[in-house]
Scaffold this active site. Structure first.
Site, PDB file in Angstrom:
ATOM      1  N   TYR A   1      -2.242 -10.479   4.419  1.00  0.00           N
ATOM      2  CA  TYR A   1      -2.206  -9.087   4.876  1.00  0.00           C
ATOM      3  C   TYR A   1      -3.616  -8.686   5.289  1.00  0.00           C
ATOM      4  O   TYR A   1      -4.512  -8.557   4.451  1.00  0.00           O
ATOM      5  CB  TYR A   1      -1.673  -8.175   3.775  1.00  0.00           C
ATOM      6  CG  TYR A   1      -1.577  -6.699   4.143  1.00  0.00           C
ATOM      7  CD1 TYR A   1      -1.591  -6.259   5.470  1.00  0.00           C
ATOM      8  CD2 TYR A   1      -1.462  -5.734   3.151  1.00  0.00           C
ATOM      9  CE1 TYR A   1      -1.495  -4.931   5.795  1.00  0.00           C
ATOM     10  CE2 TYR A   1      -1.360  -4.386   3.456  1.00  0.00           C
ATOM     11  CZ  TYR A   1      -1.385  -3.983   4.783  1.00  0.00           C
ATOM     12  OH  TYR A   1      -1.295  -2.651   5.105  1.00  0.00           O
TER      13      TYR A   1
ATOM     14  N   LYS B   1       0.674 -10.463   8.022  1.00  0.00           N
ATOM     15  CA  LYS B   1       0.909  -9.089   8.472  1.00  0.00           C
ATOM     16  C   LYS B   1      -0.424  -8.588   8.985  1.00  0.00           C
ATOM     17  O   LYS B   1      -1.393  -8.473   8.221  1.00  0.00           O
ATOM     18  CB  LYS B   1       1.410  -8.222   7.316  1.00  0.00           C
ATOM     19  CG  LYS B   1       1.495  -6.737   7.660  1.00  0.00           C
ATOM     20  CD  LYS B   1       1.817  -5.894   6.426  1.00  0.00           C
ATOM     21  CE  LYS B   1       1.798  -4.400   6.748  1.00  0.00           C
ATOM     22  NZ  LYS B   1       2.031  -3.554   5.542  1.00  0.00           N
TER      23      LYS B   1
ATOM     24  N   ILE C   1       6.243  -4.828   9.596  1.00  0.00           N
ATOM     25  CA  ILE C   1       6.409  -4.252   8.261  1.00  0.00           C
ATOM     26  C   ILE C   1       5.978  -2.808   8.405  1.00  0.00           C
ATOM     27  O   ILE C   1       4.804  -2.510   8.610  1.00  0.00           O
ATOM     28  CB  ILE C   1       5.601  -5.003   7.198  1.00  0.00           C
ATOM     29  CG1 ILE C   1       6.146  -6.422   7.039  1.00  0.00           C
ATOM     30  CG2 ILE C   1       5.645  -4.262   5.857  1.00  0.00           C
ATOM     31  CD1 ILE C   1       5.380  -7.293   6.055  1.00  0.00           C
TER      32      ILE C   1
ATOM     33  N   ARG D   1      -8.683  -0.597   5.367  1.00  0.00           N
ATOM     34  CA  ARG D   1      -8.685  -0.374   3.923  1.00  0.00           C
ATOM     35  C   ARG D   1      -9.596  -1.338   3.173  1.00  0.00           C
ATOM     36  O   ARG D   1     -10.195  -0.985   2.172  1.00  0.00           O
ATOM     37  CB  ARG D   1      -7.258  -0.501   3.372  1.00  0.00           C
ATOM     38  CG  ARG D   1      -6.372   0.698   3.713  1.00  0.00           C
ATOM     39  CD  ARG D   1      -5.032   0.607   3.013  1.00  0.00           C
ATOM     40  NE  ARG D   1      -4.193   1.772   3.297  1.00  0.00           N
ATOM     41  CZ  ARG D   1      -4.181   2.881   2.576  1.00  0.00           C
ATOM     42  NH1 ARG D   1      -4.974   2.985   1.522  1.00  0.00           N
ATOM     43  NH2 ARG D   1      -3.387   3.889   2.903  1.00  0.00           N
TER      44      ARG D   1
ATOM     45  N   THR E   1       0.831  -1.209   0.000  1.00  0.00           N
ATOM     46  CA  THR E   1       0.000   0.000   0.000  1.00  0.00           C
ATOM     47  C   THR E   1       0.863   1.255   0.000  1.00  0.00           C
ATOM     48  O   THR E   1       0.605   2.209  -0.740  1.00  0.00           O
ATOM     49  CB  THR E   1      -0.908   0.010   1.238  1.00  0.00           C
ATOM     50  OG1 THR E   1      -1.704  -1.168   1.241  1.00  0.00           O
ATOM     51  CG2 THR E   1      -1.827   1.228   1.229  1.00  0.00           C
TER      52      THR E   1
ATOM     53  N   TYR F   1     -13.433  -4.316  -1.146  1.00  0.00           N
ATOM     54  CA  TYR F   1     -14.611  -3.835  -1.895  1.00  0.00           C
ATOM     55  C   TYR F   1     -15.707  -4.887  -2.017  1.00  0.00           C
ATOM     56  O   TYR F   1     -16.866  -4.620  -1.738  1.00  0.00           O
ATOM     57  CB  TYR F   1     -14.212  -3.300  -3.285  1.00  0.00           C
ATOM     58  CG  TYR F   1     -15.341  -2.581  -3.991  1.00  0.00           C
ATOM     59  CD1 TYR F   1     -15.702  -1.302  -3.608  1.00  0.00           C
ATOM     60  CD2 TYR F   1     -16.048  -3.194  -5.012  1.00  0.00           C
ATOM     61  CE1 TYR F   1     -16.751  -0.646  -4.229  1.00  0.00           C
ATOM     62  CE2 TYR F   1     -17.095  -2.550  -5.643  1.00  0.00           C
ATOM     63  CZ  TYR F   1     -17.450  -1.275  -5.250  1.00  0.00           C
ATOM     64  OH  TYR F   1     -18.483  -0.630  -5.860  1.00  0.00           O
TER      65      TYR F   1
END
Length: 287
Positions: free
Chosen positions: A134, A162, A204, A139, A45, A108
């Protein structure tokens, strides 16, 4: 797993004012961060993967491979909400010299937990490299539950996660039940110490772009069991960490790098470079 212990830097992608990729700036970022961090994460990202073209992605990955004198491990971001397309991107990528793929949970579409499991299994069955999950609900608008993460951890080609959920109880459930060949690393800079104390293996990091020595020290001291020292360093970043996200990531950290003379602060639409106010606030906090 040892390759991904400590601090991975979620590399920014520098751009010129005309919007093209600034490879000289990227070389500076690699040199600036590479002396301290443990591995590179390319086109996550923070690397603005959503607004880079397939050709640019290939060029950026190749550039990182060629400008990695310490031969740090490389994690490459390939994810999305179209399972078949993600699988195709994995198949078509030049993954020579890459150690793992970081793949974000589908966004989405808002899939069910069963759908998320099916998505990742489909990718893992076809990927030539191990996959790191992830989880970033802020998000994606969907969360990988502890149960989902643990179910996926049983796949031989899914090696870790992550986690940027901010849910320490959920992370604790994963860590307490995961096998020894699976890992959890923090996706939230300021929770690194807490997650390592629970049994995580590092972070990360976004802020490691601008503060590679300091963030590497946060993870290293925590992994050595010196949680007091690790938290002390973390606390010093409380104020600037908030500024990294108020105009969306990577706007803030690119401004840090700009003020440090590492690379420019340009981002791609629909993001805008840091506002005058944000620039001033960051300047007040930098040494």
């Amino acid at each position: 797993m040892e390759k991904f212990q400590g601090t991975g830097v979620a590399l920014v992608t520098p751009f010129h004012s005309d919007g093209s990729v600034d490879f000289e700036g990227l070389a500076n970022v690699l040199e600036f961060t590479g002396q301290a961090v443990d591995y590179f994460v390319v086109l996550g990202t923070t690397g603005e993967s959503a607004t880079t073209t397939p050709q640019e992605k290939s060029q950026i990955l190749q550039f990182v491979k060629e400008h990695n004198p310490k031969k740090l491990p490389i994690v490459y971001g390939i994810g999305g909400n179209n399972t078949l397309k993600v699988a195709e991107e994995i198949a078509n990528a030049d993954l020579d010299g890459v150690d793992a793929i970081l793949s974000v949970s589908p966004y989405y579409n808002k899939p069910s937990q069963a759908g998320i499991i099916a998505h990742y299994k489909y990718l893992a069955d076809r990927s030539p490299l191990p996959i790191i999950l992830y989880n970033v609900p802020g998000r994606t608008m969907s969360n990988l539950s502890a149960e989902t993460t643990l179910a996926l951890s049983k796949h031989k080609n899914i090696i870790g996660t992550k986690d940027a959920s901010g849910d320490l109880d959920q992370c604790r459930k994963v860590i307490n039940s995961m096998s020894s060949d699976f890992f959890l690393t923090s996706g939230d800079d300021l929770l690194t110490t807490d997650l390592v104390e629970l049994g995580g293996i590092g972070v990360i990091s976004v802020l490691a772009n601008g503060f590679p020595q300091e963030f590497s020290e946060i993870a290293r001291t925590a992994l050595k069991g010196d949680f007091e020292k690790s938290r002390e360093i973390t606390t010093s970043f409380d104020k600037i960490n908030d500024l990294m996200y108020i105009e969306s990531n990577p706007v803030g950290v690119k401004e840090v790098l700009n003020q440090k003379g590492v690379c420019g602060n340009q981002v791609r639409l629909p993001l805008l470079e840091a506002s005058t106010s944000l620039k001033a606030q960051i300047a007040e906090l930098l040494p």
